[in-house]
Design an enzyme around this catalytic site. Structure first.
Site, PDB file in Angstrom:
ATOM      1  N   HIS A  73      -9.446  10.277   3.362  1.00 48.63           N
ATOM      2  CA  HIS A  73      -9.208   9.309   2.292  1.00 48.63           C
ATOM      3  C   HIS A  73      -9.620   9.967   0.987  1.00 48.63           C
ATOM      4  O   HIS A  73     -10.665  10.609   0.915  1.00 48.63           O
ATOM      5  CB  HIS A  73     -10.015   8.030   2.540  1.00 48.63           C
ATOM      6  N   ARG A 132      -1.695   9.806   0.583  1.00 57.52           N
ATOM      7  CA  ARG A 132      -3.138  10.042   0.702  1.00 57.52           C
ATOM      8  C   ARG A 132      -3.512  11.512   0.800  1.00 57.52           C
ATOM      9  O   ARG A 132      -4.477  11.955   0.191  1.00 57.52           O
ATOM     10  CB  ARG A 132      -3.643   9.357   1.976  1.00 57.52           C
ATOM     11  N   HIS A 180     -11.530  10.018   7.404  1.00 55.48           N
ATOM     12  CA  HIS A 180     -11.274   8.581   7.440  1.00 55.48           C
ATOM     13  C   HIS A 180     -10.699   8.107   8.765  1.00 55.48           C
ATOM     14  O   HIS A 180     -11.109   7.069   9.285  1.00 55.48           O
ATOM     15  CB  HIS A 180     -10.304   8.246   6.303  1.00 55.48           C
ATOM     16  N   ARG A 228      -1.430   8.890   9.589  1.00 55.86           N
ATOM     17  CA  ARG A 228      -1.295   7.448   9.808  1.00 55.86           C
ATOM     18  C   ARG A 228      -0.793   6.743   8.558  1.00 55.86           C
ATOM     19  O   ARG A 228      -1.280   7.004   7.452  1.00 55.86           O
ATOM     20  CB  ARG A 228      -2.665   6.884  10.187  1.00 55.86           C
ATOM     21  N   GLU A 251       0.840  -1.196   0.000  1.00 49.48           N
ATOM     22  CA  GLU A 251       0.000   0.000   0.000  1.00 49.48           C
ATOM     23  C   GLU A 251       0.873   1.243   0.000  1.00 49.48           C
ATOM     24  O   GLU A 251       2.082   1.167   0.316  1.00 49.48           O
ATOM     25  CB  GLU A 251      -0.918   0.007   1.248  1.00 49.48           C
TER      26      GLU A 251
HETATM   27  C1  LIG Z   1     -13.870   2.006   5.542  1.00 46.00           C
HETATM   28  C2  LIG Z   1     -12.658   1.859   6.428  1.00 46.00           C
HETATM   29  C3  LIG Z   1     -11.584   1.080   6.017  1.00 46.00           C
HETATM   30  C4  LIG Z   1     -10.468   0.933   6.844  1.00 46.00           C
HETATM   31  N1  LIG Z   1      -9.449   0.112   6.450  1.00 46.00           N
HETATM   32  C5  LIG Z   1      -8.428  -0.122   7.308  1.00 46.00           C
HETATM   33  C6  LIG Z   1      -7.417  -1.068   6.999  1.00 46.00           C
HETATM   34  O1  LIG Z   1      -7.444  -1.704   5.942  1.00 46.00           O
HETATM   35  N2  LIG Z   1      -6.417  -1.275   7.892  1.00 46.00           N
HETATM   36  C7  LIG Z   1      -6.340  -0.594   9.090  1.00 46.00           C
HETATM   37  O2  LIG Z   1      -5.402  -0.803   9.860  1.00 46.00           O
HETATM   38  N3  LIG Z   1      -7.301   0.301   9.407  1.00 46.00           N
HETATM   39  C8  LIG Z   1      -8.336   0.549   8.570  1.00 46.00           C
HETATM   40  N4  LIG Z   1      -9.300   1.437   8.917  1.00 46.00           N
HETATM   41  C9  LIG Z   1      -9.227   2.089  10.240  1.00 46.00           C
HETATM   42  C10 LIG Z   1      -9.585   1.080  11.327  1.00 46.00           C
HETATM   43  O3  LIG Z   1     -10.667   0.292  10.896  1.00 46.00           O
HETATM   44  C11 LIG Z   1      -9.967   1.759  12.636  1.00 46.00           C
HETATM   45  O4  LIG Z   1      -9.045   2.752  12.967  1.00 46.00           O
HETATM   46  C12 LIG Z   1     -10.014   0.766  13.780  1.00 46.00           C
HETATM   47  O5  LIG Z   1     -10.791  -0.341  13.417  1.00 46.00           O
HETATM   48  C13 LIG Z   1     -10.584   1.409  15.023  1.00 46.00           C
HETATM   49  O6  LIG Z   1     -10.905   0.396  15.954  1.00 46.00           O
HETATM   50  P1  LIG Z   1     -11.599   0.807  17.326  1.00 46.00           P
HETATM   51  O7  LIG Z   1     -11.861  -0.462  18.052  1.00 46.00           O
HETATM   52  O8  LIG Z   1     -10.788   1.860  17.979  1.00 46.00           O
HETATM   53  O9  LIG Z   1     -12.976   1.511  16.891  1.00 46.00           O
HETATM   54  P2  LIG Z   1     -14.281   0.911  16.189  1.00 46.00           P
HETATM   55  O10 LIG Z   1     -13.991  -0.329  15.458  1.00 46.00           O
HETATM   56  O11 LIG Z   1     -14.904   2.017  15.422  1.00 46.00           O
HETATM   57  O12 LIG Z   1     -15.233   0.518  17.406  1.00 46.00           O
HETATM   58  C14 LIG Z   1     -15.765   1.523  18.251  1.00 46.00           C
HETATM   59  C15 LIG Z   1     -17.060   1.013  18.860  1.00 46.00           C
HETATM   60  O13 LIG Z   1     -17.458   1.874  19.935  1.00 46.00           O
HETATM   61  C16 LIG Z   1     -18.867   2.067  19.865  1.00 46.00           C
HETATM   62  N5  LIG Z   1     -19.220   3.306  20.590  1.00 46.00           N
HETATM   63  C17 LIG Z   1     -18.889   4.569  20.268  1.00 46.00           C
HETATM   64  N6  LIG Z   1     -19.367   5.416  21.206  1.00 46.00           N
HETATM   65  C18 LIG Z   1     -20.011   4.652  22.126  1.00 46.00           C
HETATM   66  C19 LIG Z   1     -20.728   4.940  23.315  1.00 46.00           C
HETATM   67  N7  LIG Z   1     -20.858   6.201  23.766  1.00 46.00           N
HETATM   68  N8  LIG Z   1     -21.290   3.911  24.016  1.00 46.00           N
HETATM   69  C20 LIG Z   1     -21.166   2.625  23.578  1.00 46.00           C
HETATM   70  N9  LIG Z   1     -20.495   2.292  22.450  1.00 46.00           N
HETATM   71  C21 LIG Z   1     -19.932   3.301  21.736  1.00 46.00           C
HETATM   72  C22 LIG Z   1     -19.141   2.125  18.365  1.00 46.00           C
HETATM   73  O14 LIG Z   1     -20.494   1.905  18.082  1.00 46.00           O
HETATM   74  C23 LIG Z   1     -18.233   0.995  17.875  1.00 46.00           C
HETATM   75  O15 LIG Z   1     -18.876  -0.246  17.979  1.00 46.00           O
HETATM   76  C24 LIG Z   1     -10.418   1.604   8.099  1.00 46.00           C
HETATM   77  C25 LIG Z   1     -11.489   2.396   8.506  1.00 46.00           C
HETATM   78  C26 LIG Z   1     -12.604   2.526   7.687  1.00 46.00           C
HETATM   79  C27 LIG Z   1     -13.747   3.378   8.169  1.00 46.00           C
END
Ligand SMILES: Cc1cc2nc3c(=O)[nH]c(=O)nc-3n(C[C@H](O)[C@H](O)[C@H](O)COP(=O)(O)OP(=O)(O)OC[C@H]3O[C@@H](n4cnc5c(N)ncnc54)[C@H](O)[C@@H]3O)c2cc1C
Length: 491
Positions: free
Chosen positions: A229, A276, A334, A369, A113
């Site tokens: 993005h 990006r 993003h 990032r 990438e």
């Molecule tokens: C389309 C897309 C593609 C991506 N592709 C990649 C990739 O290929 N590789 C990579 O490394 N990263 C990628 N990323 C980034 C990566 O997915 C995220 O940075 C990472 O998954 C974040 O994980 P997290 O557990 O911190 O948050 P999340 O997976 O977003 O989980 C957060 C959770 O908290 C919950 N929540 C929020 N507020 C509250 C509240 N007040 N009470 C209860 N629950 C709550 C939400 O509903 C959600 O379920 C991508 C992101 C997107 C959007």
């Protein structure tokens, strides 16, 4: 049933699940606003997870690429730790049953990438890595009787006793309110993309956990650094847009305008595979000028159902066949590099309150990032935090207690206006005048609405950083002539 107060983890994405698995055997309550993995960014992740696994690759090169992408604003010690641990993270996910893609010889397939000097992206189901990682983590969580996963629950306030966070007030889908005493609270609530008018994030990535932490007095850092993005599918009137992975440009797709002219020609030496932020600004500029922006992927070879099933399905769902016609694209918010300030162990500045994943900022991503480093961070930092919390003695906080409440927020119409305001002022191109005016508008709302206070904090951070750095681009401080301007931040 243990009398021990549970560890409460808010958020069920990759960071929350990894923390929960490592924290058990202590009792864990995992509160998820979304149901069945819908609504977290982790499930949407397409490209994959970065790890220096190839015989010709080195951890030192992964470190160097991460620091270069972050414009040197990173915490270098944490970057070294993350990149060194990356192969072990892949091993752990495989041990949980994550089925990554393999080549004909049975080796992990490693993709490449933008910003990576080597092929080091482990992926699953072509472009469906996040869904597979979440499937494996969720299954393990389901099997663990010490983890009580509750869905449709939103955290709305944090309880402080004697200055220490020791509980959560939550509301379920029926509106019922519950107060949960906790040994400690972990915010794993994801990013802020949905606070902008155009985003690749799910609607739940609205910064509500960041706002909760701020209400409890936790310090924040780097709020101005938001990665945009360059290619989300532009569906007019839609807020959360399908992502068109940059792997398509790696496979030969090109950005063009309405007249078919190549948008990235003469902008950057890497053309369509420029960093990006450079590509996002170019797409933004073309749209501002009325030329429009499309991704022409008709030349991409191979079976789309195997290589890009997620993108193909999203486009077909909107009546566009990417194999035959150019895709209308827009930049989209993003990933948030900033967040609640933490150390490597996930401690915020408030005792008892921890943060992990995208809501946290430990400095690993710097000002921008590197692609595919964030699932890695979510998994590794979650494991590290969970293990540490499992070893900590239970605190017995005494003294006055107080609820730190995140208010109900803005009504829907005002939320839409605020998202547009943030997009126009703090999107891929920023300047002092527009940032100042947007801050003024936010002040009119911010007395009563957490979204406006959060937006105000992001705008203020962007206004304060007068120079361009990483993903933060200030058109009014740019010393370069117009022709070179779009390439600022190239790395
Ligand atoms: C389309 C897309 C593609 C991506 N592709 C990649 C990739 O290929 N590789 C990579 O490394 N990263 C990628 N990323 C980034 C990566 O997915 C995220 O940075 C990472 O998954 C974040 O994980 P997290 O557990 O911190 O948050 P999340 O997976 O977003 O989980 C957060 C959770 O908290 C919950 N929540 C929020 N507020 C509250 C509240 N007040 N009470 C209860 N629950 C709550 C939400 O509903 C959600 O379920 C991508 C992101 C997107 C959007």
């Amino acid at each position: 049933m243990s009398a021990q107060r549970p560890l409460v983890i808010v958020g069920g994405g990759a960071a929350g699940l990894a923390t929960a698995l490592a924290a058990a055997p202590m009792p864990v309550q995992l509160l998820c606003r979304s149901r069945g993995g819908h609504g977290d960014a982790s499930t949407l992740a397409q490209g994959g997870i970065a790890a220096a696994l190839d015989a010709h690759d080195r951890v030192a090169d992964h470190v160097a690429d991460t620091l270069a992408a972050g414009a040197g604003h990173n915490n270098a010690a944490i970057v070294r730790w993350l990149c060194t641990q990356a192969p072990a993270a892949i091993d752990w996910l495989v041990s949980l049953g994550a089925a990554f893609d393999h080549d004909a010889r049975g080796h992990l397939q490693l993709g490449r990438e933008g910003g990576h000097c080597a092929a080091r992206i482990v992926h699953a189901g072509g472009d469906a890595t996040g869904a597979e990682v979440m499937r494996a983590l969720s299954r393990k969580v389901m099997e663990d009787s010490r983890i009580h996963r509750r869905e449709g629950i939103e955290a709305q306030a944090l309880l402080l006793r004697g200055g220490r966070v020791c509980g959560v007030r939550a509301r379920d889908a029926s509106g019922a309110i519950e107060e949960i005493e906790a040994s400690a609270v972990v915010l794993a609530t994801g990013g802020i993309g949905a606070a902008f008018a155009c985003t690749s994030n799910p609607i739940g990535a609205d910064g509500s956990g960041l706002a909760l932490g701020m209400a409890a007095g936790a310090a924040v850092r780097d709020l101005e650094f938001v990665q945009f993005h360059p290619t989300a599918l532009d569906i007019p009137g839609t807020h959360c847009l399908p992502l068109i992975t940059e792997a398509l440009r790696g496979a030969g797709a090109s950005l063009i305008d309405a007249a078919g002219a190549m948008l990235m020609k003469n902008v950057h030496a890497s053309g369509d595979l420029a960093p990006r932020d450079v590509v996002a600004r170019r797409v933004w500029q073309a749209r501002q000028e009325g030329r429009g922006a499309w991704l022409d992927a008709c030349r991409v070879e191979g079976d789309w159902n195997l290589r890009f099933p997620t993108v193909l399905a999203a486009c077909l769902a909107h009546g566009i066949d990417p194999r035959r016609q150019p895709l209308p694209v827009t930049p989209a918010a993003h990933f948030h590099m900033g967040g609640l300030s933490t150390d490597l162990d996930g401690s915020t500045t408030v005792p008892g309150l921890h943060a992990v994943g995208e809501v946290a900022c430990n400095g690993v991503h710097g000002a921008n990032r590197l692609a595919s480093n964030s699932l890695l961070e979510a998994v590794l930092c979650g494991q590290r935090l969970g293990r540490r919390l499992a070893r900590l003695p239970q605190a017995q906080p005494k003294g006055a207690f107080a609820w730190r409440v995140r208010d109900d927020g803005l009504p829907e119409t005002a939320k839409a206006e605020l998202r547009r305001l943030l997009w126009d002022a703090a999107g891929p191109v920023r300047n002092d005048v527009v940032l100042g005016a947007a801050m003024q508008r936010c002040t009119e709302w911010s007395e009563h609405a957490w979204q406006a206070r959060l937006a105000h904090a992001i705008l203020a951070a962007a206004r304060q950083r007068c120079d361009s750095l990483g993903a933060h681009y200030r058109s009014d401080s740019d010393p370069l002539p117009a022709t070179a301007r779009m390439a600022v931040g190239a790395h």
